[in-house]
Design an enzyme around this catalytic site. Structure first.
Site, PDB file in Angstrom:
ATOM      1  N   ASP A 167      41.455 111.034  17.492  1.00 49.20           N
ATOM      2  CA  ASP A 167      40.856 112.007  16.884  1.00 49.20           C
ATOM      3  C   ASP A 167      41.546 113.340  17.230  1.00 49.20           C
ATOM      4  OD1 ASP A 167      38.970 113.232  15.279  1.00 49.20           O
ATOM      5  OD2 ASP A 167      37.758 113.657  16.953  1.00 49.20           O
ATOM      6  N   ASN A 415      40.428 105.772  27.296  1.00 46.51           N
ATOM      7  CA  ASN A 415      39.197 106.201  26.731  1.00 46.51           C
ATOM      8  C   ASN A 415      38.885 105.205  25.376  1.00 46.51           C
ATOM      9  OD1 ASN A 415      37.651 108.572  25.970  1.00 46.51           O
ATOM     10  ND2 ASN A 415      38.422 108.155  24.053  1.00 46.51           N
ATOM     11  N   GLU A 416      37.648 104.755  25.388  1.00 50.70           N
ATOM     12  CA  GLU A 416      37.260 103.968  24.327  1.00 50.70           C
ATOM     13  C   GLU A 416      38.133 102.876  23.826  1.00 50.70           C
ATOM     14  OE1 GLU A 416      35.665 106.975  21.265  1.00 50.70           O
ATOM     15  OE2 GLU A 416      34.270 107.345  22.566  1.00 50.70           O
ATOM     16  N   ASN A 468      30.873 108.140  26.741  1.00 56.75           N
ATOM     17  CA  ASN A 468      30.770 109.010  25.713  1.00 56.75           C
ATOM     18  C   ASN A 468      29.540 108.712  24.857  1.00 56.75           C
ATOM     19  OD1 ASN A 468      33.114 109.754  26.755  1.00 56.75           O
ATOM     20  ND2 ASN A 468      34.425 108.808  25.224  1.00 56.75           N
ATOM     21  N   TYR A 470      26.864 109.758  21.646  1.00 52.00           N
ATOM     22  CA  TYR A 470      26.693 110.934  20.396  1.00 52.00           C
ATOM     23  C   TYR A 470      25.251 110.629  19.714  1.00 52.00           C
ATOM     24  CZ  TYR A 470      31.292 112.519  21.432  1.00 52.00           C
ATOM     25  OH  TYR A 470      32.537 112.997  21.948  1.00 52.00           O
ATOM     26  N   GLU A 506      31.642 112.489  27.512  1.00 51.93           N
ATOM     27  CA  GLU A 506      31.454 113.247  26.261  1.00 51.93           C
ATOM     28  C   GLU A 506      29.921 112.989  25.700  1.00 51.93           C
ATOM     29  OE1 GLU A 506      34.186 111.984  23.159  1.00 51.93           O
ATOM     30  OE2 GLU A 506      35.715 111.879  24.623  1.00 51.93           O
ATOM     31  N   LYS A 570      33.454 120.510  17.869  1.00 50.61           N
ATOM     32  CA  LYS A 570      32.302 120.375  18.714  1.00 50.61           C
ATOM     33  C   LYS A 570      32.482 121.092  19.655  1.00 50.61           C
ATOM     34  CE  LYS A 570      31.421 115.574  17.499  1.00 50.61           C
ATOM     35  NZ  LYS A 570      32.414 115.108  16.770  1.00 50.61           N
TER      36      LYS A 570
HETATM   37  C1  GCB Z   1      34.843 110.400  20.954  1.00 49.74           C
HETATM   38  C2  GCB Z   1      36.419 110.378  21.270  1.00 49.74           C
HETATM   39  C3  GCB Z   1      36.980 111.872  21.033  1.00 49.74           C
HETATM   40  C4  GCB Z   1      36.536 112.022  19.691  1.00 49.74           C
HETATM   41  C5  GCB Z   1      35.058 112.430  19.805  1.00 49.74           C
HETATM   42  C6  GCB Z   1      34.190 112.887  18.427  1.00 49.74           C
HETATM   43  O1  GCB Z   1      34.206 109.538  21.339  1.00 49.74           O
HETATM   44  O2  GCB Z   1      36.633 110.024  22.502  1.00 49.74           O
HETATM   45  O3  GCB Z   1      38.437 111.731  21.058  1.00 49.74           O
HETATM   46  O4  GCB Z   1      37.138 113.382  19.327  1.00 49.74           O
HETATM   47  O5  GCB Z   1      34.461 111.215  20.079  1.00 49.74           O
HETATM   48  O6  GCB Z   1      34.151 114.069  18.326  1.00 49.74           O
HETATM   49  O7  GCB Z   1      33.999 111.912  17.473  1.00 49.74           O
END
Ligand code: GCB
Length: 598
Positions: A167, A415-416, A468, A470, A506, A570
């Site tokens: 991303d 990462n991920e 991470n 969300y 994150e 973000k």
């Molecule tokens: C994540 C990723 C990061 C993205 C973020 C997002 O989990 O590690 O690279 O930018 O989410 O904002 O979706």
């Protein structure tokens, strides 16, 4: 590969500035002998910088393929008895370099330095032409991985587009400083400095690689230049009684001068390093700095700025560090790739704890549109042996480049990635084994929130778990009550399954600066504030959570997408580094004592 430094035995000349530049859509540059003749129809392009956003041309911004850079320089006469090295801090993603028409080196890593000994190719009295071919295509043999997809358009043309799984915008170009520098003929090849601290005494260990015919001599000085200890021998140990330990609150740096001498005691080479005495360890499910628990407060970042893209920019870099300090941060993660060495030098000086990450981002299963199933990554050969070698090589070079920085406190493997695939275990075992061989810092791997703690094949291999999260954004969008309940449940499962500390690497939400809504809705500044506050309350329930790093420090550019409004929003700061409301929320939390002992 030591960072170029000036001493009385070493010279350096930055080649940064305005270079010549040309796109080469049909790949004819080599055939037409551009390396020796120069590029025929150039425009101007700054170095270091991404080339994408400098002009107003869409063709340049979205270009996929070869581009060429060229510059010319004289070399001082007094350099002619020395080794002359041409060094690039990083070029994304593939580079081939010629000096006066001679091919001198190539690189396939967009985030690490490379260099060539150009002594035999340099002219003394004439200008020296340096030509670089840069290519920005991604493949599944490199990191980050990607594919170039070719489609025939209605008018019969072949259109090539990039498929990427990460991303952030695929910025390209000569991204970091270019130096010509010298070393003497007999020179210090590498240095590996380690430190330990027992609460009072500091221990500095030094290992230098240099020709066996020469003698190594170390001189340790305090920050006033007073000599504290002197030692002979390529491998050494220096005890520093009543040492000043390095920490974010007191980023005290000693200076270590390293000399190479001949049998008569004549100095052949001289190099120096800043050394921070500190001890970092994972113990009893906590992260300890100099023997005491430390709680990481900070950000996942990007190397990203308006106009220059991923080009290293000392101005933005310093602004970022001041803004982070002002917010009360003590740490950041180099998401999702190694950053410029100059960033780490400043982190040493200003006192930031850095999670140093490889460019392994995007090793993630993708949904197959036809079936809705996830296409595996580790288990179906999508990851080739080349890619694994590339990952190992990246890790090794990252460690060799960054191990002497006190600011670097752990290595992040990736990462991920699709660590829910059983085949990931063997892959990561080899990565972990390599790191353990090279360095004793803790190892982290960063997990996607779809990874189930009970079904992760990699977390058991590492020392510290990155998560991470969300919930309330990508799941139950807009519903923070449900989101925080999901978060609590997720953290409970991780804490139950693994006896390791956890860093929330994150958490964050897209936020349009200036958009206010009461009651809060997604994308408003109020929503970002509430999301952070609610998440913080949950983090505080878990003693195993030893750090929180918000995603992201600042808004950053991504590829164009229906879920991105001129990039990822973000950021706690805008892309031009002004605060959103949430900065005050973080400042209030991070500048006051958190939990007892943290
Ligand atoms: C994540 C990723 C990061 C993205 C973020 C997002 O989990 O590690 O690279 O930018 O989410 O904002 O979706």
């Amino acid at each position: 590969m030591l960072y170029p430094r000036m001493t009385e035995k070493r010279q350096k000349k930055p080649l940064d500035g305005v270079w010549k530049f040309q796109l080469d859509p049909s790949g004819k540059g080599v055939g037409e002998r551009w390396p020796s003749q120069g590029i025929p129809s150039p425009i101007h392009m700054p170095v270091p910088s991404s080339y994408n956003d400098i002009t107003t041309s869409e063709a340049i911004r979205d270009f996929l393929g070869d581009v060429w850079y060229e510059t010319s320089t004289y070399v001082p006469s007094e350099w002619m008895t020395e080794r002359i090295i041409l060094r690039f801090g990083a070029v994304a993603h593939h580079a081939k370099v010629w000096v006066n028409g001679h091919f001198v080196t190539e690189s396939h890593n967009g985030f690490l330095p490379f260099e060539a000994d150009v002594t035999p190719f340099v002219n003394e009295e004439k200008m020296n032409r340096i030509v670089v071919k840069v290519n920005n295509e991604l493949t599944w043999d490199m990191l980050p991985p990607g594919d170039v997809i070719e489609k025939v358009t209605e008018d019969g043309e072949i259109k090539r587009t990039l498929h990427q799984q990460h991303d952030f915008f695929n910025y390209a170009g000569i991204h970091r400083s270019v130096f010509l520098y010298t070393t003497p003929q007999t020179f210090i090849h590498s240095l590996n400095i380690g430190t330990d601290f027992n609460g009072e005494t500091g221990i500095i260990t030094g290992e230098s690689e240099s020709p066996p015919s020469a003698f190594v001599y170390y001189s340790l000085k305090d920050d006033q230049g007073e000599i504290i200890a002197e030692r002979h021998g390529a491998t050494t140990e220096i005890q520093v009684p009543e040492a000043e330990a390095w920490s974010p609150d007191n980023p005290y740096l000693y200076k270590l001068d390293v000399y190479l001498k001949d049998g008569e005691g004549t100095i052949l080479d001289h190099y120096y390093l800043n050394v921070g005495i500190r001890k970092i360890e994972v113990k009893d499910e906590q992260l300890l700095l100099n023997g005491s628990p430390i709680y990481l407060k900070g950000f996942g970042k990007h190397e990203d700025a308006v106009i220059r893209g991923k080009g290293y920019d000392p101005v933005t870099n310093l602004r970022d560090m001041y803004l982070m300090k002002e917010t009360g941060a003590n740490s950041f993660r180099t998401a999702h790739y190694p950053y410029a060495e100059e960033v780490l030098q400043l982190a040493d000086q200003l006192g930031f704890l850095v999670i140093d990450e490889t460019s392994a981002v995007g090793l993630l299963s993708q949904g197959v549109p036809a079936t809705g199933n996830l296409e595996p990554v580790f288990s179906n050969g999508k990851i080739s042996s080349h890619l694994k070698e590339y990952h190992l090589d990246t890790l090794q070079r990252l460690i060799e480049r960054d191990r002497n920085h006190p600011s670097v406190i752990m290595w992040s493997l990736s990462n991920e990635a699709s660590t829910m695939e059983p085949e990931a275990e063997v892959y990561y075992k080899d990565l972990v084994e390599l790191v353990r061989k090279l360095d004793d810092r803790p190892i982290m791997n960063v997990n996607l929130m779809l990874i189930e703690p009970e079904k992760c094949f990699v977390s058991k291999l590492v020392d510290i778990i990155g998560l991470n999260v969300y919930f309330g954004w990508y799941s139950t969008p807009g519903d923070l009550k449900a989101g925080t309940a999901e978060l609590r449940n997720y953290l409970e499962r991780w804490a139950k399954t693994h006896d390791k500390p956890i860093v929330i690497t994150e958490y964050g939400v897209d936020t349009m600066p200036g958009l206010h809504k009461v009651p809060a809705v997604m994308f408003s500044e109020e929503f970002q504030v509430q999301f952070l506050e609610k998440y913080h309350n949950v983090f505080d329930e878990f003693p195993k959570v030893v750090g929180e790093q918000v995603w992201n420090f600042a808004d950053f550019m991504t590829k164009q997408d229906t879920v991105r409004v001129d990039g990822n929003k973000k950021g706690i700061f805008t892309r031009d580094r002004q605060p959103k409301m949430a900065q005050y929320t973080l400042q209030k939390r991070w500048k006051s004592p958190l939990r007892e002992g943290k």
